[in-house]
Design an enzyme around this catalytic site. Structure first.
Site, mmCIF file in Angstrom:
data_model
loop_
_atom_site.group_PDB
_atom_site.id
_atom_site.type_symbol
_atom_site.label_atom_id
_atom_site.label_comp_id
_atom_site.label_asym_id
_atom_site.label_seq_id
_atom_site.Cartn_x
_atom_site.Cartn_y
_atom_site.Cartn_z
ATOM 1 N N CYS A 47 -7.385 6.699 -9.887
ATOM 2 C CA CYS A 47 -8.172 7.227 -8.765
ATOM 3 C C CYS A 47 -9.666 7.253 -9.060
ATOM 4 C CB CYS A 47 -7.666 8.613 -8.388
ATOM 5 S SG CYS A 47 -6.073 8.554 -7.527
ATOM 6 N N SER A 53 -9.219 13.386 10.500
ATOM 7 C CA SER A 53 -9.133 14.742 9.961
ATOM 8 C C SER A 53 -9.371 14.813 8.460
ATOM 9 C CB SER A 53 -7.754 15.341 10.265
ATOM 10 O OG SER A 53 -6.759 14.702 9.475
ATOM 11 N N GLY A 90 7.992 -5.067 0.059
ATOM 12 C CA GLY A 90 6.587 -4.956 -0.287
ATOM 13 C C GLY A 90 5.849 -6.244 -0.037
ATOM 14 N N HIS A 91 4.647 -6.326 -0.601
ATOM 15 C CA HIS A 91 3.806 -7.509 -0.421
ATOM 16 C C HIS A 91 2.987 -7.718 -1.688
ATOM 17 C CE1 HIS A 91 1.650 -10.635 1.688
ATOM 18 N NE2 HIS A 91 0.482 -10.077 1.366
ATOM 19 N N SER A 92 2.803 -8.983 -2.088
ATOM 20 C CA SER A 92 2.064 -9.291 -3.305
ATOM 21 C C SER A 92 1.064 -10.417 -3.047
ATOM 22 C CB SER A 92 3.022 -9.709 -4.422
ATOM 23 O OG SER A 92 3.745 -10.882 -4.049
#
Length: 343
Positions: free
Chosen positions: A16, A46, A136-138
């Site tokens: 992060c 928000s 998923g996606h790669s």
């Protein structure tokens, strides 16, 4: 700690800590058109942890995603940390994980078995969360990045938002601070194996267990502490309408993070957070290292909750009895000149 295949160069801006700073991000989001719908209970306007869409009177879906570059050299461990972090937003909203999809960026010339280790670590955390990994996606990229798109479920009337704390509430944090400083210091050989293991334990512990306890208590606000550091996420909680007092002697943090910060082993993300929050925070202590811990970006950090004072001790007791190292760290007060006061 035993490592499997090595990712090679440690990316000290991973986790992060790689997050775009809150100041720059808010300028962009403010220009986007708001989505107006009776079904949208929580949207990006928000600054909350995830979107919430009402499906029926009994069911709402929580939608979130998170991914980032590596901050550890063990690919299996990286997969665990990234997945734990991505799943956390569902718990911050008070929900349960339903399903997840992998998000993968991976160099074309890197050993594909390394990617297998990353995905294995992530899939085990989805399974521990009780969710279904559904695809998923790669894409190819210059550096490995991994995370999840996650869908959760919750009753529409039980959504926990991140900006509804009340004056008099007590603030409770469920995980220690300092993991950004520790992982950065570890990547250059400047902290101990023990401190790194403590950070790893924190980053790979699902917030599921704390959330299951928290939602049985009358909490007013909940968020997870990630890239904006505890002070950045606390300002979102206060929403410009209240102030807070943090007592540093009560803060949970990894002990060696304090030494590292004192020796200027700090993060770029922490400096972005410091710059953004400069006019919002008043430090009534003379302690640079503690300031850095408070600005430090957290990867897969704990839940920060506000709860009425008369319910705080029972919530803390229940969390501690479940071996969750939660601590009361401060209180919400009426608006003052600054949003946060550090004592």
């Amino acid at each position: 700690m035993e490592e499997t295949k090595d990712l090679g160069k440690l990316f000290i801006c991973g986790g992060c800590n790689a997050k775009i700073g809150p100041g720059n991000l808010s300028k962009i989001l403010d220009k986007l058109p708001q989505t107006m719908s009776d079904q949208l209970l929580v949207g990006f306007d928000s600054t909350d942890d995830a979107g919430v869409i009402k499906v029926s009177d009994e069911l709402a879906l929580i939608q979130t995603l998170d991914f980032f570059p590596t901050m550890v050299s063990d690919p299996y461990l990286f997969g665990q940390i990234a997945a734990t972090n991505a799943l956390s937003d569902v718990y911050a909203m008070g929900g349960d994980v339903l399903s997840a999809m992998n998000i993968v960026c991976f160099p074309e010339d890197m050993d594909i078995d390394i990617l297998g280790e990353i995905l294995l670590g992530g899939s085990e955390k989805v399974q521990e969360a009780g969710g279904l990994l559904v695809g998923g996606h790669s894409i190819h990229d210059s550096t490995p990045k991994y995370g999840l798109s996650v869908t959760g479920t919750i009753h529409p009337d039980r959504v926990l938002v991140n900006n509804d704390c009340q004056v008099g509430d007590v603030l409770i944090l469920t995980k220690p601070l300092g993991v950004g400083i520790i992982t950065t210091a570890y990547s250059v050989g400047e902290t101990t194996e023990e401190a790194f293991k403590e950070a790893v334990t924190s980053m790979t512990t699902l917030n599921k267990y704390a959330a299951e306890i928290i939602r049985e208590h009358p909490v007013t606000t909940c968020t997870d502490v990630t890239g904006f550091g505890i002070l950045g996420h606390l300002t979102e909680m206060l929403h410009g309408e209240r102030s807070a007092i943090i007592e540093t002697e009560k803060l949970p943090y990894i002990e060696d993070a304090y030494r590292c910060a004192k020796e200027f082993l700090i993060t770029a993300g922490g400096q972005r957070n410091r710059n953004y929050l400069a006019d919002k925070v008043s430090f009534e202590i003379d302690d640079y290292a503690m300031e850095e811990i408070l600005f430090d970006p957290q990867t897969s950090g704990g839940l920060l909750v506000s709860v009425p004072q008369d319910a705080a001790e029972k919530l803390l007791q229940d969390l501690n009895q479940a071996d969750i190292p939660a601590k009361i760290i401060g209180e919400v007060v009426s608006p003052l000149e600054k949003e946060i006061y550090i004592k």
